[in-house]
Scaffold this active site. Structure first.
Site, PDB file in Angstrom:
ATOM      1  N   ASN A 110       0.858  -1.179   0.000  1.00 22.52           N
ATOM      2  CA  ASN A 110       0.000   0.000   0.000  1.00 22.52           C
ATOM      3  C   ASN A 110       0.898   1.234   0.000  1.00 22.52           C
ATOM      4  O   ASN A 110       1.461   1.622   1.020  1.00 22.52           O
ATOM      5  CB  ASN A 110      -0.921  -0.010   1.217  1.00 22.52           C
ATOM      6  N   GLU A 111       1.056   1.824  -1.161  1.00 21.07           N
ATOM      7  CA  GLU A 111       1.968   2.941  -1.349  1.00 21.07           C
ATOM      8  C   GLU A 111       1.332   4.247  -0.877  1.00 21.07           C
ATOM      9  O   GLU A 111       0.119   4.318  -0.650  1.00 21.07           O
ATOM     10  CB  GLU A 111       2.328   3.058  -2.829  1.00 21.07           C
TER      11      GLU A 111
END
Length: 663
Positions: free
Chosen positions: A183-184
């Protein structure tokens, strides 16, 4: 033989009460800046045991109830110590994993069926293949499906998790940009499982985790933030000082989608488990005076006054009683009697770290100098992990030592061959082949065959392929030639240039072999030969590739053996640690600082530029766009500016060192 002495380096002795409070009241006081419960351990192994205890207890509790224990697992280096601890417990028959269900937190995309880049393959090799978990209990996302099928796969994956009642424990590491799973930054609190583009920094980090040179696939299918937060218990781990900044932002900063890990602040049973190095930027560790009373050592006082100067934008000697009182440092006023007394004490301490004589000034009073006046000249060994770390890290100091008459040796510990691009090999092979044609009428059949073989290999080389031994040898020769050129530029005799080629490095991959006694004995043999009065060694323990730490451990282990053997030379030897392209010493820890003039800084740049294969085309510049000479200059100028801002002498640049005392 002690092979991990670098992990025992303690620059600032942190009182136990600040990382392991004994009572709830103490914990409440010192952690009031923290928004996620955070447990700090002196060593990685202790933190890993703590998490392993919780996982094993949950597994056993579920087993007694006849239920499955559902684990969500990330991969990578942060969680590997926990996996190793769990494997050891399984091998000792302390735990069984037969009632465990595992959900892989993410998978790379797109993947070919035979791809080396598979998160589940990494999870298997590091953990699942070593325990008794049934194969049917392992679930993972599939990176080989078509993009049209990804969304439906994610929906079914989330449903499968729910059929087992949800995840009991989620175990994840944290990336340097705050990503959890993949999850950037930009991921929202409600984000579900989905396809996501992996940030360049994360891809580089994952590439190092795989131990391969080529980048991982551009995308990932990942459990979303909402899936992670749905777990009943979450453990987030990080080890080492390279994670200190992001841990501070996660634990103490504002919750933001710019740092996805910060969403753990909303969870009622999330735990951050870290070592002291990763905790280094938390308030209770770096600025303990802001949360509790302190035992004021000279180092802590220096750290506090440096911080106060930055807060007030004043040099040390202009700090007032009011500045101390308004910024939580009234204890120091009580201890020293006045701001002036504290100011002058720390000003003098910092002044005494500055020296233009890194090998000691002959015939001078050395009472307040970092290095001894005698013996003179000194025999000096500079250990360089790669064939350019010496000039990047301490090129100005090397010039001073040589010009001041010391007998200086440089020991390059590894070949550095994987950090040479294929185009460099092609260029040098063209030269060798041309030389054979022009001066030997193409008679050398060995050269002709090697040229053709290497040309054919490079033409068909695929992503992830390991170089042949011949190619690695040529790449090593390229770096040797550059190192010799730089040493000649710095007036170091070539018979004082040593290429140790430590075996641990020669894996052909980013991930190196374990460092062993064989590596240590090579280093020890050189020390026994030279019998140095002064040793310089890499203290760059935040080097993201890990090579520096292993090289440092090899030197420390060799010194440790010599100490046990009662070596006479060691009794008259000082050991200094430098830092290179990745970080700088905190000013409270600096014990020797060597200034450079503009001309000396330019000469340092020239010596770095002799390593031409490590300029624009170097494979491992990292996520910093600056070239190595630019990083070095910026860092050295930054150190000089810090001294200048504190009211000390103003220099163009400075190189900093910390003394290592054998444990």
């Amino acid at each position: 033989m002690r092979l991990h002495l670098s992990s025992e380096i303690v620059l600032n002795k942190i009182p136990e009460t600040f990382y392991a409070p004994k009572t709830a009241v103490e914990r409440s006081e010192i952690t009031r800046m923290e928004k996620v419960p955070t447990d700090i351990f002196p060593k990685v192994e202790e933190g890993a045991r703590s998490i392993a205890d919780a996982i094993c207890n949950e597994i056993k509790a579920k087993s007694q109830l006849g239920k499955y224990c559902v684990l969500g697992l990330g991969t990578g280096q942060s969680v590997t110590p926990i996996f190793q601890e769990l494997i050891q417990r399984y091998e000792k028959k302390e735990i069984s994993f037969k009632n465990v269900i595992v959900f892989n937190a993410y998978e790379y995309f797109p993947l070919k069926a035979d791809s080396q880049y598979s998160a589940i393959a990494q999870l298997r090799s590091r953990f699942l293949d070593h325990i008794d978990i049934p194969e049917q209990n392992i679930y993972t996302l599939d990176g080989t499906v078509s993009q049209d099928c990804v969304q439906e796969q994610c929906r079914l994956y989330e449903e499968r998790i729910q059929t087992f009642g949800g995840i009991d424990i989620m175990l994840l590491g944290i990336g340097r940009i705050g990503n959890i799973a993949t999850n950037e930054p930009g991921s929202t609190l409600s984000s579900p499982a989905r396809l996501i583009l992996i940030d360049a920094t994360s891809r580089q980090e994952m590439t190092m985790s795989f131990g391969l040179q080529d980048p991982v696939p551009p995308c990932s299918i990942t459990l979303g933030i909402s899936d992670i937060l749905a777990a009943r218990k979450i453990y987030l781990t990080a080890w080492g000082e390279e994670k200190a900044d992001i841990i501070k932002a996660t634990v103490e900063g504002q919750m933001s989608d710019a740092i996805p890990a910060s969403f753990l602040q909303t969870h009622n049973d999330a735990h951050v488990v870290i070592d002291l190095s990763a905790a280094g930027k938390l308030t209770r560790i770096i600025h303990p005076w802001l949360v509790a009373s302190c035992n004021w050592t000279d180092k802590l006082t220096r750290a506090a006054l440096t911080w106060l100067c930055q807060v007030t934008k004043k040099p040390i000697l202009k700090l007032t009683n009011k500045d101390y009182n308004e910024n939580g440092l009234s204890e120091l006023l009580a201890l020293y009697g006045s701001a002036y007394n504290a100011n002058i004490k720390i000003f003098n301490d910092l002044q005494h770290t500055i020296t233009g004589w890194p090998g000691g000034k002959p015939n001078a009073d050395d009472t307040y100098r970092p290095e001894r006046a005698k013996p003179f000249p000194k025999r000096v060994v500079v250990f360089s992990p790669h064939p350019d770390d010496d000039v990047i890290s301490m090129g100005g100091t090397i010039q001073r030592l040589v010009s001041q008459g010391h007998d200086l040796h440089v020991a390059y510990q590894t070949s550095g061959n994987i950090a040479v691009g294929d185009e460099e090999v092609t260029r040098f092979m063209h030269f060798v082949n041309g030389f054979n044609q022009l001066f030997m009428d193409s008679k050398d059949e060995v050269i002709k065959k090697m040229y053709q073989d290497i040309k054919a290999f490079l033409a068909t080389k695929k992503e992830g392929d390991m170089d042949t031994q011949a190619v690695r040898t040529i790449k090593g020769l390229i770096r040797r030639g550059e190192a010799r050129t730089a040493c000649t530029y710095n007036n170091i005799p070539l018979d004082h240039v040593h290429f140790l080629d430590l075996p641990f490095y020669e894996s052909g991959k980013i991930e190196k072999l374990p460092m062993t006694e064989k590596d240590v004995e090579i280093v020890r043999a050189l020390l026994q030969e030279v019998k140095p009065h002064e040793i310089f060694v890499a203290g760059d323990l935040a080097d993201p590739h890990g090579t520096h730490r292993k090289c440092t451990d090899a030197v420390f282990a060799a010194i440790d053996l010599e100490k046990e053997a009662g070596a006479e030379w060691l009794k008259d030897c000082r050991i200094w640690m430098y830092r290179g392209a990745w970080a700088e010493w905190e000013i409270e820890n600096i014990e020797m600082c060597v200034p450079m003039s503009p001309e000396e800084l330019r000469a340092k740049r020239n010596s770095i530029l002799k390593h031409s294969s490590q300029m624009e085309s170097a494979p491992f510049l990292g996520n910093d766009e600056r070239l190595f000479w630019q990083r070095a200059e910026d860092r050295n100028r930054g150190t000089a500016k810090l001294y200048d801002d504190l009211g000390l002498a103003c220099y163009e640049a400075m190189e900093a060192f910390v003394e290592y005392k054998p444990l």
